[in-house]
Design an enzyme around this catalytic site. Structure first.
Site, PDB file in Angstrom:
ATOM      1  N   HIS A 171       0.839  -1.200   0.000  1.00 37.89           N
ATOM      2  CA  HIS A 171       0.000   0.000   0.000  1.00 37.89           C
ATOM      3  C   HIS A 171       0.876   1.253   0.000  1.00 37.89           C
ATOM      4  O   HIS A 171       0.636   2.195  -0.765  1.00 37.89           O
ATOM      5  CB  HIS A 171      -0.909  -0.025   1.223  1.00 37.89           C
ATOM      6  CG  HIS A 171      -1.741   1.210   1.391  1.00 37.89           C
ATOM      7  ND1 HIS A 171      -3.052   1.297   0.980  1.00 37.89           N
ATOM      8  CD2 HIS A 171      -1.447   2.423   1.939  1.00 37.89           C
ATOM      9  CE1 HIS A 171      -3.523   2.495   1.259  1.00 37.89           C
ATOM     10  NE2 HIS A 171      -2.571   3.196   1.849  1.00 37.89           N
ATOM     11  N   GLU A 172       1.904   1.280   0.850  1.00 40.33           N
ATOM     12  CA  GLU A 172       2.771   2.454   0.927  1.00 40.33           C
ATOM     13  C   GLU A 172       3.631   2.588  -0.328  1.00 40.33           C
ATOM     14  O   GLU A 172       3.916   3.707  -0.771  1.00 40.33           O
ATOM     15  CB  GLU A 172       3.653   2.373   2.176  1.00 40.33           C
ATOM     16  CG  GLU A 172       2.878   2.328   3.491  1.00 40.33           C
ATOM     17  CD  GLU A 172       1.882   3.471   3.633  1.00 40.33           C
ATOM     18  OE1 GLU A 172       2.161   4.575   3.118  1.00 40.33           O
ATOM     19  OE2 GLU A 172       0.828   3.262   4.241  1.00 40.33           O
ATOM     20  N   HIS A 175       1.751   4.519  -2.915  1.00 43.22           N
ATOM     21  CA  HIS A 175       1.796   5.976  -2.725  1.00 43.22           C
ATOM     22  C   HIS A 175       3.080   6.566  -3.318  1.00 43.22           C
ATOM     23  O   HIS A 175       3.061   7.655  -3.899  1.00 43.22           O
ATOM     24  CB  HIS A 175       1.713   6.307  -1.233  1.00 43.22           C
ATOM     25  CG  HIS A 175       0.341   6.196  -0.659  1.00 43.22           C
ATOM     26  ND1 HIS A 175      -0.761   6.762  -1.249  1.00 43.22           N
ATOM     27  CD2 HIS A 175      -0.113   5.573   0.470  1.00 43.22           C
ATOM     28  CE1 HIS A 175      -1.843   6.505  -0.514  1.00 43.22           C
ATOM     29  NE2 HIS A 175      -1.475   5.794   0.524  1.00 43.22           N
ATOM     30  N   GLU A 246      -6.176   6.825  -1.437  1.00 44.25           N
ATOM     31  CA  GLU A 246      -6.193   5.663  -0.550  1.00 44.25           C
ATOM     32  C   GLU A 246      -6.852   4.472  -1.245  1.00 44.25           C
ATOM     33  O   GLU A 246      -6.366   3.339  -1.164  1.00 44.25           O
ATOM     34  CB  GLU A 246      -6.930   5.988   0.759  1.00 44.25           C
ATOM     35  CG  GLU A 246      -6.197   6.952   1.663  1.00 44.25           C
ATOM     36  CD  GLU A 246      -4.821   6.463   2.064  1.00 44.25           C
ATOM     37  OE1 GLU A 246      -4.655   5.250   2.344  1.00 44.25           O
ATOM     38  OE2 GLU A 246      -3.884   7.288   2.080  1.00 44.25           O
TER      39      GLU A 246
END
Length: 359
Positions: A171-172, A175, A246
């Site tokens: 997930h990070e 980003h 997100e």
């Protein structure tokens, strides 16, 4: 809906919101000019002989000063956030470099960061740990891949399985790969610039040393009203962009790990912590958009939230509503989150309800 469709939808919504952000700045300039024109009329223009008229270059000067404050504030705040790179910002948020020699959990985290860099094709970010945070959370910082950081909390290391930690790190990484860390710093700077207009009006509205207000107070009040409306609109748009990013990062995490139960298990364990009243390390409101899960205390209107609700994100991943997972980390080979999904399913939805597919 397939998760590739979710990614395209999130990117499209982000573009539309960024256009709306630009329109907000232009409307703020218009609102400031109208407010100052009204203040000018009430204090002087309406009472002058020959009818109402504005001073020469009135609109040009007001527009220039407004843009100077907005763009100047944007530059100052963006420079502050990016100064020193991702490592310094992460340290300000309470993180320290990961120490793989200090324990198996941190060694596992460092290994996963290295594996995810290979899987995603991105440069390996610096792994860091927020050691004094029992809550499950993570964040990414950095202006670009060269100074990027992925940080996780001690609670994440303590409670997540390897599969779940992979989902969190993926997930990070999304980003970083999508440029969200840079985008978020720019948006935070722009919102700060919008706030500068309000503060300028606030200074003009303040009474003098004797407690008296002059005619400048009326001008200050007009600027305060216009600036406050611009700040609220900008903050709402920033939060809306953050929520879409997100969703996009969630979808990319599922794509890279080829598993819903990685990130899905993380979010369900965070849900368990929230219901158990676990207190996370407080992070300032300007940094909330960087976190995996927002932890700002107090109730805020939904359109100012930097993250979708956990329930919404879990429903997008699994295609149905699922409850929290036990925080105990299961041994390798034990039934994972998917095996316990039915225990947390409070809706009676069939097990093959549509969600993100892996093809």
């Amino acid at each position: 809906m397939r998760f590739f469709e979710f990614q395209r939808d999130a990117r499209g919504r982000t573009r539309r919101l960024l256009v709306a952000f630009t329109v907000t700045v232009l409307l703020l300039v218009l609102a400031v000019n109208l407010a100052l024109a009204l203040a000018w009329g009430l204090t002087w223009g309406f009472w002058m002989p020959g009818g109402f008229s504005l001073p020469r270059h009135f609109v040009l000067v007001n527009t220039g000063v407004t843009l100077l404050f907005v763009l100047g504030g944007w530059w100052v705040e963006t420079t502050r956030l990016s100064d020193g790179g991702g490592v310094r910002l992460a340290e300000q948020m309470g993180a320290r470099p990961a120490q793989p020699s200090g324990g198996l959990d941190e060694q596992r985290f460092v290994n996963i960061v290295h594996e995810m860099a290979i899987a995603s094709g991105l440069k390996r970010p610096s792994p860091m740990v927020v050691a004094r945070d029992a809550g499950i959370n993570a964040f990414a910082t950095g202006w670009n891949e060269d100074d990027a950081v992925v940080a996780v909390t001690q609670g994440a290391l303590d409670h997540l399985t390897r599969q779940e930690l992979q989902g969190l790190v993926a997930h990070e990484f999304s980003h970083i790969g999508e440029g969200d860390t840079r985008l978020n710093m720019r948006l935070a700077g722009m919102v700060f610039g919008l706030e500068m207009i309000y503060r300028m009006g606030q200074q003009l509205f303040e009474p003098d040393a004797r407690g008296r207000r002059t005619l400048a107070a009326l001008i200050g009040l007009a600027i305060m009203v216009a600036g406050w409306l611009g700040w609220v609109a900008g903050h709402a748009l920033q939060a809306a962009v953050s929520r879409q990013r997100e969703y996009l990062a969630d979808a990319r995490a599922v794509q890279w790990t080829r598993s819903r139960d990685g990130l899905g298990g993380v979010l369900r364990k965070v849900l368990a912590q929230q219901r158990a009243g676990v207190v996370s390390r407080p992070i300032g409101s300007t940094m909330q958009h960087m976190l995996l899960v927002g932890n700002e205390p107090g109730a805020v209107a939904h359109w100012l939230d930097s993250h979708p609700t956990l329930e919404q994100r879990i429903r997008r991943i699994y295609g149905r509503t699922l409850g929290p997972l036990p925080l105990q980390r299961q041994e390798e080979g034990a039934p994972g989150p998917a095996a316990s999904a039915r225990q947390g399913d409070n809706t009676g939805s069939p097990p093959d309800a549509p969600g993100w597919t892996l093809s």
